[in-house]
Design an enzyme around this catalytic site. Structure first.
Site, PDB file in Angstrom:
ATOM      1  CE  LYS A 176      -2.077   2.426   3.602  1.00  0.00           C
ATOM      2  NZ  LYS A 176      -1.388   3.870   2.365  1.00  0.00           N
ATOM      3  N   GLY A 228       6.082   4.087   8.643  1.00  0.00           N
ATOM      4  CA  GLY A 228       6.066   5.791   9.065  1.00  0.00           C
ATOM      5  C   GLY A 228       6.154   6.054   9.948  1.00  0.00           C
ATOM      6  CB  THR A 230       6.242   7.354  16.423  1.00  0.00           C
ATOM      7  OG1 THR A 230       7.646   7.024  16.122  1.00  0.00           O
ATOM      8  CG2 THR A 230       6.148   6.952  18.137  1.00  0.00           C
ATOM      9  CB  ALA A 232       0.162   5.393  11.651  1.00  0.00           C
ATOM     10  CD  GLU A 250      12.729   0.280  10.207  1.00  0.00           C
ATOM     11  OE1 GLU A 250      13.191   1.073  10.585  1.00  0.00           O
ATOM     12  OE2 GLU A 250      13.306  -1.307  10.358  1.00  0.00           O
ATOM     13  CB  CYS A 284      12.987   8.456   9.215  1.00  0.00           C
ATOM     14  SG  CYS A 284      14.145   7.728   8.023  1.00  0.00           S
ATOM     15  CD  GLU A 383       9.738  12.245  12.572  1.00  0.00           C
ATOM     16  OE1 GLU A 383       8.330  11.585  12.646  1.00  0.00           O
ATOM     17  OE2 GLU A 383      10.623  11.978  12.048  1.00  0.00           O
TER      18      GLU A 383
HETATM   19  P1  NAD Z   1       2.189   7.919   8.580  1.00  0.00           P
HETATM   20  O1  NAD Z   1       2.206   7.364   9.159  1.00  0.00           O
HETATM   21  O2  NAD Z   1       0.943   9.355   8.557  1.00  0.00           O
HETATM   22  O3  NAD Z   1       1.566   7.235   7.438  1.00  0.00           O
HETATM   23  C1  NAD Z   1       2.488   5.882   6.702  1.00  0.00           C
HETATM   24  C2  NAD Z   1       1.760   5.326   6.093  1.00  0.00           C
HETATM   25  O4  NAD Z   1       1.137   4.320   7.122  1.00  0.00           O
HETATM   26  C3  NAD Z   1       1.258   5.956   5.149  1.00  0.00           C
HETATM   27  O5  NAD Z   1       0.652   4.678   3.397  1.00  0.00           O
HETATM   28  C4  NAD Z   1      -0.922   5.664   5.638  1.00  0.00           C
HETATM   29  O6  NAD Z   1      -1.161   6.051   4.512  1.00  0.00           O
HETATM   30  C5  NAD Z   1      -0.286   4.275   6.254  1.00  0.00           C
HETATM   31  N1  NAD Z   1      -1.373   4.798   8.008  1.00  0.00           N
HETATM   32  C6  NAD Z   1      -1.315   5.638   8.564  1.00  0.00           C
HETATM   33  N2  NAD Z   1      -2.005   5.019   9.527  1.00  0.00           N
HETATM   34  C7  NAD Z   1      -2.142   3.890   9.245  1.00  0.00           C
HETATM   35  C8  NAD Z   1      -3.440   2.365   9.518  1.00  0.00           C
HETATM   36  N3  NAD Z   1      -3.615   3.304  11.248  1.00  0.00           N
HETATM   37  N4  NAD Z   1      -3.100   1.624   9.604  1.00  0.00           N
HETATM   38  C9  NAD Z   1      -2.540   1.767   7.832  1.00  0.00           C
HETATM   39  N5  NAD Z   1      -2.042   2.476   7.563  1.00  0.00           N
HETATM   40  C10 NAD Z   1      -1.708   3.116   8.164  1.00  0.00           C
HETATM   41  O7  NAD Z   1       3.457   8.571   7.664  1.00  0.00           O
HETATM   42  P2  NAD Z   1       3.901   9.800   6.792  1.00  0.00           P
HETATM   43  O8  NAD Z   1       4.047  11.137   7.328  1.00  0.00           O
HETATM   44  O9  NAD Z   1       3.020   9.696   5.489  1.00  0.00           O
HETATM   45  O10 NAD Z   1       5.678   9.093   7.024  1.00  0.00           O
HETATM   46  C11 NAD Z   1       6.191  10.286   7.399  1.00  0.00           C
HETATM   47  C12 NAD Z   1       6.280   9.060   9.165  1.00  0.00           C
HETATM   48  O11 NAD Z   1       7.144   8.198   8.649  1.00  0.00           O
HETATM   49  C13 NAD Z   1       7.390  10.187   9.502  1.00  0.00           C
HETATM   50  O12 NAD Z   1       7.382  10.117  11.230  1.00  0.00           O
HETATM   51  C14 NAD Z   1       9.166   9.457   9.523  1.00  0.00           C
HETATM   52  O13 NAD Z   1       9.947   9.644  10.382  1.00  0.00           O
HETATM   53  C15 NAD Z   1       8.349   8.742   9.610  1.00  0.00           C
HETATM   54  N6  NAD Z   1       9.675   7.509   8.105  1.00  0.00           N
HETATM   55  C16 NAD Z   1      10.714   6.129   9.686  1.00  0.00           C
HETATM   56  C17 NAD Z   1      11.113   6.042   8.294  1.00  0.00           C
HETATM   57  C18 NAD Z   1      12.304   5.019   9.119  1.00  0.00           C
HETATM   58  O14 NAD Z   1      12.428   3.793   8.531  1.00  0.00           O
HETATM   59  N7  NAD Z   1      11.913   4.924  10.176  1.00  0.00           N
HETATM   60  C19 NAD Z   1      11.254   6.659   7.242  1.00  0.00           C
HETATM   61  C20 NAD Z   1      10.554   6.878   6.387  1.00  0.00           C
HETATM   62  C21 NAD Z   1       9.773   8.015   7.141  1.00  0.00           C
END
Ligand code: NAD
Length: 484
Positions: A176, A228, A230, A232, A250, A284, A383
Site C-alpha cells: 500500500k 511511517g 510513531t 500510526a 520503522e 526519518c 519530530e
Molecule cells: P503516516 O504514519 O501518516 O503514514 C505512513 C503510511 O501508513 C501511509 O501509507 C498511511 O496511509 C499509512 N497509515 C497511516 N495510519 C495507518 C493505520 N492506522 N493503519 C494502516 N496504515 C496506516 O506517516 P507519513 O506522514 O506518511 O510519513 C512520515 C513518517 O514516517 C515520519 O514520522 C517519518 O519519520 C517516518 N519514516 C520512518 C522511516 C524509518 O525507516 N524509520 C522512514 C521514512 C519515514
C-alpha cells in the site's frame, strides 16, 4: 494530467471495485498532475487473495533462492534503465529536489535490491546442525503474505527495503503506497511484470489509513512491514498484536549530531547541514538536533546559519535546487506551527522562519535554524518533519550524550570528531539503531531500525532478510547424513 484507472492485482491491471480516486498534487505547482484509483477494502480482499494464491500454490516460494535472485536481478536491470524516470516521478509527486531524488530516491533502492540479489545466492536458508539430542535440519522458510505499508517521503526506497528481502525470501506481497505518492509504484508494477515476477507475487493498492487498517487486520496476511509515524506504528502494533501477527515497524526520529571538535567545523558544516535538511527536512534519519559545546556554540550557530543562507530554494526539478517544497499544504501548516511554537518557547531564529520570497506558489518553508534551544522544548523533542534545525548547547561530553539520549526516539545519530576511535566510543553510549562517525550514512549491508519509539525489528542487511523468514527445526534420526 495522467489518469490511471486500474489497479495492479494478480499480475494484471484490473478495474477497481469502487469509483473513488486519489488526486496526486504537485507540491511545486499545486496543480493536479495525475489520479489513481482509491482502493477499497474489496480491492484489498482481492489483492490478498491473489497474494495468498501466489504463495500457497504459485511458483515463487517453490523456486530456489538462486532462481528468485535471477528474476530480481532482471528487475534491477530494468529499474536501472529507468533511474531518471523514477527520480523525476518521485520529485513530481512529493517535491524532493532532483539532485537528491536521483541518488536517494532512485539509485539507492536499486542498490538495496542488488544487495539482496547477492545475499539470496549465498544466504544459508538451510543448515544441518549436530544438536544436543541428535541432528536437526534448520529451515528458514518465507513468512508468507506480507502487507507492506509505506510513507510518502522516500517511497521507492522504503518499498525496496521491504520488497527486496521479502521476495528474496520467497514471500508474496500486498503493497500500500501512501496516497501522496502512488505514481512510482505504477512504474514498479510495470518493471515487475517485465522482469518476469510471477502473477500475484506483488499486488499494489494505493489508499489511505482506513484501508491500511484493513490490510493490518486481514486474516490472509501473515506479516505487516510498516514504515511511517510513531503514532500510526503504535496503532498498527496493537492491531497486529491482537492477532499475534508478525510486525516490523520503522518509525520516527529526532536524531542528534554531536559536534565534538569545532576545529574541523569548516570541513563538515556542509555535511551536517545536508544531514539535517536532506529531502526538504522530510527524512526519518534527519539530524534535527545539533549539539555544540558552550564554548563553540556561537561559531557552530554562525557557520550553519551562513551555510543555510546560501541554499538554493525553488523548483525541485532544477538540479541546482537544494530545498524544494514540502509534500502538502497540511505538512507546511505543521512545520509553520512548530516554528511558531519554537518562538513561543523562547528559541531564537537565526535564519529562515517564514516562506521564501519570490515563491508565490508551492508549499515552501524557508530552511530555519533555532538557536538558544533547550532540549526540553517541544521543537527539540517532537519530530517536525521539515527544514527546521535546533542547535542545543552542552557542558561536556557526558552532557552531550545525556542530551542525545533524552528523547523518546532512537533512530540515528552522528558524531563529528578528528578522533574516529573516540567517535566509536560515543556511538556505544547513544541509544539509537544507527550511528555515523563523521558523516551521515545508511549502510545497506548493516541492520537499520530504531531503539525506543523509533521502531521494532530491523531492515537491511541479513537481519532485514531474517524478518521475512520463519525458522523450522526438523529433528532427524541419529546418524543421519545428507546425500552426497
Ligand atoms: P503516516 O504514519 O501518516 O503514514 C505512513 C503510511 O501508513 C501511509 O501509507 C498511511 O496511509 C499509512 N497509515 C497511516 N495510519 C495507518 C493505520 N492506522 N493503519 C494502516 N496504515 C496506516 O506517516 P507519513 O506522514 O506518511 O510519513 C512520515 C513518517 O514516517 C515520519 O514520522 C517519518 O519519520 C517516518 N519514516 C520512518 C522511516 C524509518 O525507516 N524509520 C522512514 C521514512 C519515514
Amino acid at each position: 494530467m495522467k489518469v490511471h484507472d486500474k489497479l495492479f492485482i494478480g499480475g494484471d491491471w484490473v478495474t477497481p471495485a469502487g469509483t473513488g480516486t486519489i488526486e496526486v498534487i504537485s507540491p511545486f505547482t499545486e496543480e493536479v498532475i495525475a489520479s489513481v484509483p482509491d482502493s477499497t477494502t474489496g480491492d484489498v480482499d482481492r489483492a490478498v487473495a491473489a497474494a495468498r494464491e501466489a504463495f500457497d500454490s504459485g511458483p515463487w516460494p517453490r523456486m530456489t533462492p538462486a532462481e528468485r535472485a535471477d528474476v530480481l536481478g532482471k528487475l534491477s536491470e530494468i529499474l536501472t534503465g529507468r533511474v531518471d524516470e523514477i527520480a523525476a516521478t518521485i520529485t513530481g509527486e512529493m517535491g524532493s529536489p532532483l539532485n537528491f531524488s536521483t541518488m536517494g530516491q532512485a539509485f539507492a533502492p536499486i542498490m538495496i535490491l542488488n544487495y539482496y540479489v547477492d545475499l539470496a545466492r549465498t544466504f544459508g536458508f538451510e543448515e544441518l546442525r549436530q544438536g544436543v539430542m541428535g541432528p536437526a535440519l534448520v529451515l528458514r522458510e518465507p513468512v508468507g503474505v506480507v502487507g507492506a505499508i509505506v510513507p510518502w517521503n522516500v517511497p521507492m526506497f522504503v518499498t525496496m527495503t521491504k520488497l527486496a528481502p521479502a521476495l528474496a525470501a520467497g514471500c508474496t506481497m500486498v503493497l500500500k503506497p501512501a496516497p501522496e505518492t502512488p505514481l512510482d509504484a505504477i512504474l514498479l508494477a510495470d518493471a515487475l511484470t517485465e522482469a518476469g515476477v510471477p502473477k500475484g507475487v506483488v499486488n499494489i493498492v494505493p489508499a489511505g489509513r482506513e484501508v491500511g487498517e484493513h490490510i493490518v487486520t486481514h486474516p490472509g496476511i501473515d506479516k505487516i512491514a510498516f514504515t511511517g509515524s510513531t503514532a500510526a506504528g503504535k496503532k498498527i502494533a496493537a492491531l497486529a498484536g491482537a492477532q499475534l501477527k508478525r510486525v516490523s515497524l520503522e518509525l520516527g526520529g529526532k536524531s542528534a549530531a554531536i559536534i565534538l571538535d569545532a576545529a574541523g567545523l569548516e570541513n563538515y558544516v556542509s555535511q551536517i547541514t545536508f544531514a539535517s535538511l536532506m529531502n526538504n527536512g522530510q527524512a526519518c534519519v534527519a539530524q534535527t538536533r545539533i549539539l555544540a559545546s558552550r564554548d563553540q556554540y556561537d561559531s557552530v550557530v554562525d557557520a550553519i546559519t551562513e551555510k543555510m543562507r546560501g541554499l538554493n530554494i525553488g523548483d525541485p526539478m532544477d538540479m541546482a535546487t537544494d530545498v524544494g517544497p514540502l509534500v502538502a499544504s497540511r505538512q507546511r501548516d505543521r512545520v509553520e506551527g512548530y516554528i511558531k511554537i519554537g518562538q513561543e518557547e523562547g528559541a531564537k531564529i537565526t535564519v529562515g522562519g517564514g516562506r521564501p520570497a519570490g515563491q508565490d506558489r508551492g508549499w515552501f518553508v524557508e530552511p530555519t535554524l533555532f538557536a538558544n534551544v533547550d532540549n526540553s522544548m517541544r521543537i527539540a523533542q517532537e519530530e517536525i518533519f521539515g527544514p527546521v534545525i535546533a542547535v542545543i548547547p552542552f557542558d561536556d561530553e557526558a552532557d552531550a550524550v545525556k542530551i542525545a539520549n533524552d528523547s523518546r526516539y532512537g533512530l540515528a545519530g552522528t558524531v563529528w570528531t578528528a578522533d574516529v576511535e573516540h567517535g566509536i566510543d560515543i556511538a556505544r553510549q547513544v541509544r539509537t539503531g544507527t550511528y555515523t562517525v563523521n558523516g551521515m550514512m545508511l549502510e545497506f549491508g548493516a541492520p537499520f531500525g530504531g531503539y525506543k519509539e523509533s521502531g521494532l525489528g530491523r531492515e537491511l542487511g541479513p537481519e532485514g532478510l531474517s524478518t521475512y523468514l520463519e525458522y523450522k527445526s526438523v529433528s532427524l534420526p541419529a546418524g543421519y547424513e545428507p546425500p552426497a
